[in-house]
Design an enzyme around this catalytic site. Structure first.
Site: not given
Ligand SMILES: *Cc1c(COP(=O)(O)O)cnc(C)c1O
Length: 383
Positions: A49, A147, A276, A324
Site C-alpha cells: 500500500k 477499525r 522563511y 517547499m
C-alpha cells in the site's frame, strides 16, 4: 536570424531531477526471502500500500511476483486495479473497506474483497450472482483494533451467514493487531486468542477453516504463534523495523536511499538570516549549499533546524525552515561544489542517515517518512 544553433537533444526520459530515490531490488528480494524462510511453512503476503511504502508500487509488485509471492496486499481499490493493468496475475487482497458500487469493479479485476459485515457479504454474493462471476472474499474479524471488521464476539453469526452465500469464494479470514510492535504486547496475545477462539466455529461445525492471517511486521518479529497460514509484512519488507522497542529477531536491511545534488554554493555573512520566517542566523561567516528538495517532496517541514544531511560522508545541519522545494545546509568551513552528492536517507561513506532519525526529527514514525516521499521524486531501481 541564425537558426542553426544546435542545442543538445535530450529526451524527456533523460531529464531526471537531481533529487531521486534509489531502490535496491536485490536488498528488497533478500528481505522477502529472509521473511519467507523465517515464517515457513506460512505463506507471505507482501503489503504494497501507499506506493509500496514509497518504494514504487508497480516495480515492487513485479519483483514480488517474480519471487513467487503467494499474494499481494494493498489498501485501496485503485492500487489493485493499477497492478492488474500492469499485468500482475497473483491474488491481490484490498485490505481497506468497500463502499458504494465498488464491488463489480473488484469482481471485474479479480481483486479479493475484504468483507467486514454480514450486509456487505450478502451484497457481494448478490452481485456475484448477477455478474455470473465468483467474487473472492476475505472475512475481516475485529479482535480489538476497533477499525474494520465484525467484532470477534459476533463472529459466529458472520461465519454462519457465509454458509448461505453460494456465489462467492471465501478465500481467507483475517484480523489485525493494534500493538504487536510494543515492548509489552500482551494485548496482541489477547487479540490472537480472540481470533483463534472465533475460528473454532469451523472445527465445531466440521467445516474447512478458510486461510487464516493476522501477523504484521511487529507480530512476525515477536509472535511466531501468530504466523497462522499467511503473514502480511509491510515495513519490514522494506528493511525498516516497525518500532524501536520491537525485538529485532529477523535481520532485514533498508532498500531505499534518498539522494540529491548540491545546486548552489554561497557564503552567508554573520547576522544574515536564512529562509522563511528568518529562524536561523550565523554569528560568524559560514559556507552554505542549497539542495533542491523540500516539503513538497515529502522532506517534512517539521524537521526544520533539526535535520542533517550527509555530503562526502560527513554530516551537516539543515539551517532555517525547510521550504517547499529547497533546503539550505551549513557546511561551515568545508567545501562542496555544484553537482556533489547529498544523502538525505541512506548510507554515505561511513555515515548513514536512517529513516528512524528523520522520524525523530519530524516527531513521527518511519512509516510516515517513507509514505510521504511523493511521486515528484523519481524512483530509480538498482539490481
Ligand atoms: C499496513 C498493514 C499491514 C502491514 O503492516 P506493517 O506494520 O507495515 O507490517 C498488515 N495488515 C494490514 C491490514 C495493514 O493495514
Amino acid at each position: 536570424m541564425n537558426s542553426s544553433v544546435n542545442y543538445p537533444v535530450i529526451s524527456v526520459d533523460e531529464v531526471i531531477r537531481p533529487t531521486r530515490v534509489e531502490v535496491d531490488l536485490k536488498i528488497l528480494a533478500e528481505n522477502f526471502r529472509t521473511i519467507k524462510k523465517h515464517v515457513a511453512p506460512a505463506k507471505v503476503m507482501p503489503v504494497l500500500k501507499a506506493n509500496a511504502y514509497g518504494h514504487g508500487l508497480v516495480r515492487v509488485a513485479l519483483l514480488m511476483e517474480e519471487l513467487e509471492a503467494d499474494y499481494l496486499g494493498v489498501a485501496v481499490l485503485e492500487e489493485g486495479i493499477l497492478l492488474r493493468q500492469k499485468g500482475i496475475k497473483i491474488p491481490i487482497l484490498v485490505l481497506g473497506g468497500i463502499w458504494g458500487n465498488q464491488i463489480p469493479i473488484f469482481i471485474k479485476h479479480d481483486l479479493s474483497i475484504t468483507a467486514s459485515s454480514i450486509e456487505k457479504l450478502k451484497q457481494i454474493d448478490e452481485l456475484s450472482a448477477q455478474l455470473k462471476k465468483k467474487a473472492r472474499v476475505h472475512l475481516k474479524i475485529d479482535t480489538g483494533m476497533e477499525r474494520l471488521g465484525v467484532h470477534y464476539y459476533h463472529a459466529e453469526k458472520f461465519f454462519e451467514a457465509t454458509l448461505s452465500c453460494k456465489h462467492i469464494i471465501i478465500d481467507g479470514v483475517y484480523s489485525h493487531f493494534a500493538n504487536s510492535d510494543d515492548r509489552d504486547f500482551s494485548f496482541a496475545k489477547l487479540q490472537l486468542e480472540r481470533f483463534n477462539e472465533a475460528l473454532s466455529f469451523f472445527e465445531k461445525h466440521s467445516l474447512p477453516t478458510p486461510t487464516r492471517h493476522m501477523a504484521n511486521s511487529g507480530a512476525i518479529l515477536q509472535m511466531p504463534e501468530a504466523n497462522l497460514d499467511i503473514v502480511r509484512p509491510g515495513i519490514m519488507l522494506y528493511g525498516v523495523y516497525p518500532s524501536q522497542e520491537v525485538k529485532y529477531t529477523v535481520k532485514v536491511s533498508p532498500a531505499l536511499t534518498w539522494k540529491s545534488l548540491v545546486v548552489y554554493f554561497k557564503v552567508i555573512k554573520a547576522g544574515n538570516s536564512v529562509g522563511y520566517g528568518m529562524t536561523w542566523k550565523p554569528d560568524h561567516d559560514i559556507r552554505a549549499v542549497t539542495i533542491p528538495v523540500g516539503y513538497g517532496d515529502g522532506y517534512l517541514r517539521a524537521m526544520s533546524n533539526k535535520a542533517e544531511v550527509s555530503i562526502h560522508g560527513k554530516r551537516y545541519p539543515v539551517i532555517g525552515r525547510i521550504s517547499m522545494d529547497q533546503i539550505v545546509v551549513n557546511i561551515e568551513k568545508d567545501s562542496a561544489y555544484n553537482g556533489d552528492e547529498v544523502t538525505l536517507i541512506g548510507v554515505n561513506g561511513n555515515n548513514s542517515i536512517t529513516v528512524e532519525e528523520l522520524a525523530d526529527w519530524a516527531g513521527t514514525i518511519p512509516y510516515e517518512i517513507l509514505t510521504n516521499i511523493n511521486t515528484r521524486v523519481p524512483r530509480v531501481y538498482k539490481r
